[in-house]
Write an enzyme that holds these catalytic residues in place. Structure first.
Site, PDB file in Angstrom:
ATOM      1  N   TYR A  40      16.156   3.030  17.187  1.00  0.00           N
ATOM      2  CA  TYR A  40      15.717   4.357  17.599  1.00  0.00           C
ATOM      3  C   TYR A  40      14.841   4.301  18.848  1.00  0.00           C
ATOM      4  O   TYR A  40      14.024   3.398  19.012  1.00  0.00           O
ATOM      5  CB  TYR A  40      14.917   5.019  16.481  1.00  0.00           C
ATOM      6  CG  TYR A  40      15.730   5.412  15.275  1.00  0.00           C
ATOM      7  CD1 TYR A  40      16.670   6.438  15.348  1.00  0.00           C
ATOM      8  CD2 TYR A  40      15.554   4.759  14.066  1.00  0.00           C
ATOM      9  CE1 TYR A  40      17.417   6.798  14.239  1.00  0.00           C
ATOM     10  CE2 TYR A  40      16.287   5.111  12.946  1.00  0.00           C
ATOM     11  CZ  TYR A  40      17.224   6.135  13.038  1.00  0.00           C
ATOM     12  OH  TYR A  40      17.963   6.488  11.936  1.00  0.00           O
ATOM     13  N   ARG A  65     -21.626   2.770  -1.105  1.00  0.00           N
ATOM     14  CA  ARG A  65     -20.405   3.242  -1.749  1.00  0.00           C
ATOM     15  C   ARG A  65     -20.783   3.697  -3.149  1.00  0.00           C
ATOM     16  O   ARG A  65     -21.290   4.803  -3.320  1.00  0.00           O
ATOM     17  CB  ARG A  65     -19.354   2.112  -1.724  1.00  0.00           C
ATOM     18  CG  ARG A  65     -17.929   2.587  -1.752  1.00  0.00           C
ATOM     19  CD  ARG A  65     -16.952   1.493  -1.432  1.00  0.00           C
ATOM     20  NE  ARG A  65     -17.082   0.297  -2.280  1.00  0.00           N
ATOM     21  CZ  ARG A  65     -16.249  -0.731  -2.243  1.00  0.00           C
ATOM     22  NH1 ARG A  65     -15.230  -0.737  -1.402  1.00  0.00           N
ATOM     23  NH2 ARG A  65     -16.421  -1.772  -3.034  1.00  0.00           N
ATOM     24  N   MET A 120      13.849   2.895   8.448  1.00  0.00           N
ATOM     25  CA  MET A 120      13.477   3.147   7.061  1.00  0.00           C
ATOM     26  C   MET A 120      13.868   2.003   6.144  1.00  0.00           C
ATOM     27  O   MET A 120      13.076   1.567   5.297  1.00  0.00           O
ATOM     28  CB  MET A 120      14.102   4.450   6.572  1.00  0.00           C
ATOM     29  CG  MET A 120      13.654   4.843   5.175  1.00  0.00           C
ATOM     30  SD  MET A 120      14.343   6.421   4.618  1.00  0.00           S
ATOM     31  CE  MET A 120      13.489   7.581   5.685  1.00  0.00           C
ATOM     32  N   LYS A 137      -7.763  -6.624  -9.622  1.00  0.00           N
ATOM     33  CA  LYS A 137      -7.543  -5.185  -9.488  1.00  0.00           C
ATOM     34  C   LYS A 137      -6.290  -4.922  -8.657  1.00  0.00           C
ATOM     35  O   LYS A 137      -5.759  -5.814  -7.996  1.00  0.00           O
ATOM     36  CB  LYS A 137      -8.755  -4.530  -8.823  1.00  0.00           C
ATOM     37  CG  LYS A 137      -9.029  -5.003  -7.405  1.00  0.00           C
ATOM     38  CD  LYS A 137     -10.300  -4.384  -6.855  1.00  0.00           C
ATOM     39  CE  LYS A 137     -10.577  -4.906  -5.435  1.00  0.00           C
ATOM     40  NZ  LYS A 137     -11.817  -4.328  -4.879  1.00  0.00           N
TER      41      LYS A 137
END
Length: 372
Positions: A266, A134, A314, A36
């Site tokens: 940063y 679940r 990023m 999956k």
């Protein structure tokens, strides 16, 4: 699905996947690989074809859409959709392409029965909740469920499934045993009317540590991809033979000095305590490389572990290569795997503050290649 416009290279070693499958099959010859979520980020069809060639004759995927990709990709055997038919289109696809959907509600029974052609039998997998809370019918639902199935002879339960909650934790084996006992009662109830129905309960951890819960079909997932579901427990040794199958690398953009007293990235969260050499690697949180690794993660450069300095950006991350000679722009930095002091999925997950499943699924969204 792939993250576009970046420089990360995910390299999947199909030989490691095959060896992991062979290792698991020696413990449980009826293992049905769980592929999956794009085979946990390793690539749905390449993984399926590799494991089929290694002897797998059935697969479990997540959505019906994934199962349809497998069927369209030439996978001929049983394909189980673990999320089942979630709408009418899914139900039609299952009936038309001989996909076995997990069924956990009366509505799903109706959808599937209504789409069977006259005289057609539709194979289904009955999903029961034995403690995960679940998806699934409860044990108390069984009598009414059997009545519904008898009234819909076009539906044939070929598989009875449940899922274990804490099979990876030996300290809570009592709960795992309780789930196994409940599942055994449910399976016996179904088999009283459908004796050919197979039982499937064991996940990777149970396959390794609980042979008494193997039943007819086992569903290895994370162990196929080389992560040890029993890591950190007294049973960790049971997964020692597993080999990680994914390497993830990104190029170094620049190498430069960082003088003592100078900060980097940063927020100025890291200040050099001595004269250092840093490498700027072309990866960051836009590439599914977690910002949570800021100041505590590591990569491998020239086979050596190097710590992350400051915040993950990023598309860029700084690492300390002061003690690694000869590092240059264009060299690979390994986020996962690679030669030398390679980070395993479990180790990276620890640094990330998550589990190996998430690490593989997220990093696997980057551009991939496959090799032996």
């Amino acid at each position: 699905m792939s993250i576009a416009y970046n420089k990360i290279a995910v390299r999947v070693r199909l030989g490691a996947l095959r060896r992991n499958f062979e290792t698991l099959r020696r413990m449980s010859p009826a293992a049905m690989p769980v592929i999956k979520s794009d085979a946990y980020g390793h690539g749905l069809l390449p993984v399926a074809r590799t494991l089929e060639a290694a002897g797998a004759d059935a697969f479990a995927a997540g959505t019906v859409g994934e199962c349809a990709q497998l069927r369209d990709g030439g996978i001929p055997g049983r394909i189980v959709a673990l999320l089942g038919a979630t709408d009418a289109a899914d139900a039609e696809c299952c009936v038309a392409r001989s996909i076995v959907p997990a069924v956990y509600s009366a509505d799903q029974l109706e959808m599937l029965a209504g789409r069977a052609a006259p005289g057609q039998q539709v194979d289904i997998a009955l999903k029961f909740d034995t403690g995960m809370a679940r998806l699934g019918f409860s044990e108390a639902d069984l009598p009414a469920l059997l009545d519904r199935l008898h009234a819909r002879p076009m539906l044939r339960p070929v598989l009875v499934m449940s899922h274990l909650a804490v099979s990876d934790d030996p300290s809570r084996s009592d709960f795992t045993r309780q789930q196994g006992e409940a599942f055994g009662r449910i399976l016996a109830g179904v088999r009283a009317d459908w004796p050919a129905a197979q039982g499937s309960l064991a996940n990777s951890a149970a396959l390794l540590a609980h042979p008494e819960l193997h039943f007819d079909v086992q569903r290895p997932g994370i162990a196929l991809y080389g992560a040890n579901p029993l890591r950190g427990t007294a049973q960790e040794h049971l997964g020692d033979g597993l080999q990680p199958a994914m390497d993830v690398a990104a190029p170094i953009l620049q190498v430069h000095p960082l003088p003592a007293g100078r900060s980097i990235s940063y927020g100025r969260t890291f200040t050099a305590p001595r004269d250092m050499t840093v490498a700027i690697v072309a990866t960051g949180y836009a590439d599914a490389y977690s910002r949570g690794l800021s100041g505590k993660g590591a990569m491998t450069v020239h086979g050596r572990r190097v710590p992350i300095l400051g915040r993950v950006c990023m598309q860029m991350t700084a690492v300390d290569v002061t003690d690694v000679p000869g590092v240059a722009a264009g060299d690979d930095a390994y986020l996962l795997g690679g030669p030398g002091e390679a980070l395993t999925p479990d180790e990276l997950a620890d640094l990330w503050g998550t589990i190996s499943y998430e690490v593989l699924c997220l990093l696997g969204m980057n551009p991939r290649t496959h090799r032996e």
